[in-house]
Enzyme design. Structure first.
Site, PDB file in Angstrom:
ATOM      1  N   GLY A 172      14.174  80.908 -12.066  1.00  0.00           N
ATOM      2  CA  GLY A 172      15.474  81.120 -11.435  1.00  0.00           C
ATOM      3  C   GLY A 172      15.885  79.891 -10.649  1.00  0.00           C
ATOM      4  CB  SER A 173      18.096  77.606 -10.172  1.00  0.00           C
ATOM      5  OG  SER A 173      19.214  77.999 -10.903  1.00  0.00           O
ATOM      6  N   GLY A 174      18.704  78.803  -7.260  1.00  0.00           N
ATOM      7  CA  GLY A 174      19.683  79.239  -6.276  1.00  0.00           C
ATOM      8  C   GLY A 174      20.273  78.016  -5.606  1.00  0.00           C
ATOM      9  CB  ALA A 175      22.419  77.723  -2.603  1.00  0.00           C
ATOM     10  N   GLY A 192      17.540  75.374  -4.736  1.00  0.00           N
ATOM     11  CA  GLY A 192      16.716  74.696  -5.734  1.00  0.00           C
ATOM     12  C   GLY A 192      16.106  75.651  -6.731  1.00  0.00           C
ATOM     13  CG  ASP A 215      25.819  85.980   1.636  1.00  0.00           C
ATOM     14  OD1 ASP A 215      26.780  86.487   1.022  1.00  0.00           O
ATOM     15  OD2 ASP A 215      25.359  84.852   1.368  1.00  0.00           O
TER      16      ASP A 215
HETATM   17  P1  AMP Z   1      16.785  81.810  -4.435  1.00  0.00           P
HETATM   18  O1  AMP Z   1      16.695  80.343  -4.562  1.00  0.00           O
HETATM   19  O2  AMP Z   1      15.869  82.380  -3.406  1.00  0.00           O
HETATM   20  O3  AMP Z   1      18.211  82.276  -4.283  1.00  0.00           O
HETATM   21  O4  AMP Z   1      16.271  82.412  -5.834  1.00  0.00           O
HETATM   22  C1  AMP Z   1      16.956  82.157  -7.040  1.00  0.00           C
HETATM   23  C2  AMP Z   1      16.487  83.108  -8.128  1.00  0.00           C
HETATM   24  O5  AMP Z   1      15.109  82.885  -8.416  1.00  0.00           O
HETATM   25  C3  AMP Z   1      16.590  84.597  -7.766  1.00  0.00           C
HETATM   26  O6  AMP Z   1      17.863  85.114  -8.048  1.00  0.00           O
HETATM   27  C4  AMP Z   1      15.520  85.202  -8.641  1.00  0.00           C
HETATM   28  O7  AMP Z   1      16.025  85.418  -9.940  1.00  0.00           O
HETATM   29  C5  AMP Z   1      14.464  84.127  -8.713  1.00  0.00           C
HETATM   30  N1  AMP Z   1      13.408  84.360  -7.716  1.00  0.00           N
HETATM   31  C6  AMP Z   1      13.335  83.833  -6.475  1.00  0.00           C
HETATM   32  N2  AMP Z   1      12.234  84.247  -5.824  1.00  0.00           N
HETATM   33  C7  AMP Z   1      11.580  85.070  -6.686  1.00  0.00           C
HETATM   34  C8  AMP Z   1      10.361  85.830  -6.610  1.00  0.00           C
HETATM   35  N3  AMP Z   1       9.604  85.819  -5.511  1.00  0.00           N
HETATM   36  N4  AMP Z   1      10.008  86.565  -7.685  1.00  0.00           N
HETATM   37  C9  AMP Z   1      10.773  86.566  -8.793  1.00  0.00           C
HETATM   38  N5  AMP Z   1      11.917  85.878  -8.928  1.00  0.00           N
HETATM   39  C10 AMP Z   1      12.327  85.141  -7.886  1.00  0.00           C
END
Ligand code: AMP
EC number: 2.7.11.24
Length: 440
Positions: free
Chosen positions: A33-36, A38, A151
């Site tokens: 996955g990736s978010g804001a 990284g 949020d």
């Molecule tokens: P984040 O950067 O925390 O917003 O995470 C981005 C994405 O990574 C999330 O929407 C999940 O799909 C995945 N992800 C983050 N942390 C976890 C975790 N502990 N277990 C499984 N997937 C995760």
């Protein structure tokens, strides 16, 4: 630790567009996955013999927004311990000095999917209500620590195939600016409550709005209030729920009120129309009852005026949810947040860098040899919390230290660690206690 030894502990691997430099105990990295902030990878941890998630925060101090978020997340993750909030297993940086400091890696429990993926699925009432119950337990726990999320969204909530759920982040800092008149940038805002969109004061049930939007989306398989920006989103809210009352409008500040009053007026739809029976499994008498309870809960959560919206406690008592009620989950003791000015902090990039670096070092120091160390010099008479990486740790292993410590309780035990409480005997000094690290 000397430089060479430290260097030998790490290896570098490319994942997608990013390079992860991680401890050798973590193998088999795959992006999930990736978010804001990284990229997140799954990995196998050879020390704990389990799969974990590793999130890389690249130069988290690069600007105020990133830095505040990373620091807040790090501090809060270290303090909070609840089954519906993601648990932190490790924190490290491969860089050796503050000058070289670049990246932080957060190691967390690994879950199977985020809620965006679950929203596509047809859920029965049992699963839907259980997921909502767990969201509410996690939210209640954050509220108990004074953290109002504001949020919540499906991408920040993760689940396992056994239907367990955890909240991934801690939302907006109290001081974070939001509001109708702010420049839009690419973040998901569909789940933000009217009081956030309209820049009003808010209370804890601001998070109930998000739960309502998420529940609605799980039922409809479509975003409830999609909007290109806050203005468009507000239109979607009033088209479905109706223009709010004069009493509500009076709570808005003048410029926002003028804007809201000048929108076309909408009567809105009943909840039977918004969420008709066909959206729910209603094939048996039991399911029909559940469908009407689910709709009733939606109608109490999706209320524009927060003073008339259900509270978290009331939602936990709602008939659709309270079938799952377990006091150990709902009423778990609140976490103590160590940094009291967490949300008020304003720093330069260099100061943030140092603060974040210190938090990483503090973790490394606290978990060295499995012991939380660094107690103040006069700890006699205080309680001491010890963290052991051994899952089956018990009081008998501490017999040797009975002249210094009195066993108090096992506060938590999981597959991978134990948390133990001791009371420290009056004559004990910090020097004696440092030797404890060897027994763990
Ligand atoms: P984040 O950067 O925390 O917003 O995470 C981005 C994405 O990574 C999330 O929407 C999940 O799909 C995945 N992800 C983050 N942390 C976890 C975790 N502990 N277990 C499984 N997937 C995760």
């Amino acid at each position: 630790m000397n430089r060479n030894k430290r260097e030998k502990e790490y290896y570098s691997i490319d994942v997608g567009d990013s390079t992860f430099m991680v401890l050798k105990r973590y193998q088999n990295l795959r992006p999930i996955g990736s978010g804001a902030q990284g990229i997140v990878c799954s990995a196998y941890d050879h020390n704990l013999e389990r799969n974990v998630a590793i999130k890389k925060l690249s130069r988290p101090f690069q600007n105020q927004t990133h830095a505040k978020r990373a620091y807040r997340e790090l501090v809060l993750m270290k303090c909070v311990n609840h089954k519906n909030i993601i648990g932190l297993l490790n924190v490290f940086t491969p860089q050796k000095t503050l000058e070289e400091f670049q990246d932080v890696y957060l190691v967390m429990e690994l879950m199977d999917a985020n809620l965006c993926q679950v929203i596509q699925m047809e859920l029965d009432h049992e699963r839907l209500s259980y997921l909502l119950y767990q969201m509410l337990c996690g939210i209640k726990h954050l509220h108990a620590a004074g953290i109002i999320h504001r949020d919540l969204k499906p991408s920040n909530i993760v689940v396992k195939s056994d239907c367990t759920l955890k909240i991934l982040d801690f939302g907006l800092a109290r001081t974070a600016a939001t509001g109708l008149l702010m420049t839009p940038y690419v973040v998901t805002r569909y789940y933000r409550a009217p009081e956030v969109i309209l820049g009003m004061g808010y209370q804890a049930n601001v998070d109930i709005w998000a739960v309502g939007c998420i529940m609605a989306e799980m039922v409809r398989h479509k975003i409830l209030f999609p909007g290109r920006d806050y203005i468009d989103q507000w239109n979607k809210v009033i088209e479905q729920l109706g223009t709010p009352s004069q009493e509500f409008l009076m709570k808005l500040n003048q410029s926002v009120r003028t804007y809201v009053e000048n929108r076309p007026r909408y009567a809105g739809y009943s909840f039977e129309k918004l969420f008709p029976d066909v959206l729910f499994p209603a094939d048996s008498e039991h399911n029909k009852l559940k469908a009407s309870q689910a709709r009733d809960l939606l109608s109490k959560m999706l209320v524009i005026d927060a003073s008339k919206r259900i509270s978290v406690d009331e939602a936990l008592q709602h008939p659709y949810i309270n079938v799952w009620y377990d006091p150990t989950e709902v009423e778990a003791p609140p976490p103590v947040i160590t940094d009291k000015q967490l949300d008020e902090r304003e720093h330069t990039v260099e100061e943030w860098k140092e603060l974040i670096y210190k938090e990483v070092l503090d973790w490394e120091e606290r978990t060295k040899n499995g012991v939380i160390r660094g107690q103040p010099a006069s700890i006699a008479g205080h309680s001491l919390l010890l963290l052991s990486e051994q899952p089956q740790f018990n009081s008998t292993q501490f017999q040797k230290y009975s002249n210094q410590l009195v066993w108090h309780q096992q506060s938590c035990q999981s597959h991978f660690f134990s948390v133990l409480m001791f009371n420290v005997k009056p004559q004990t000094s910090a020097i004696h206690l440092s030797s404890l690290s060897f027994v763990l």
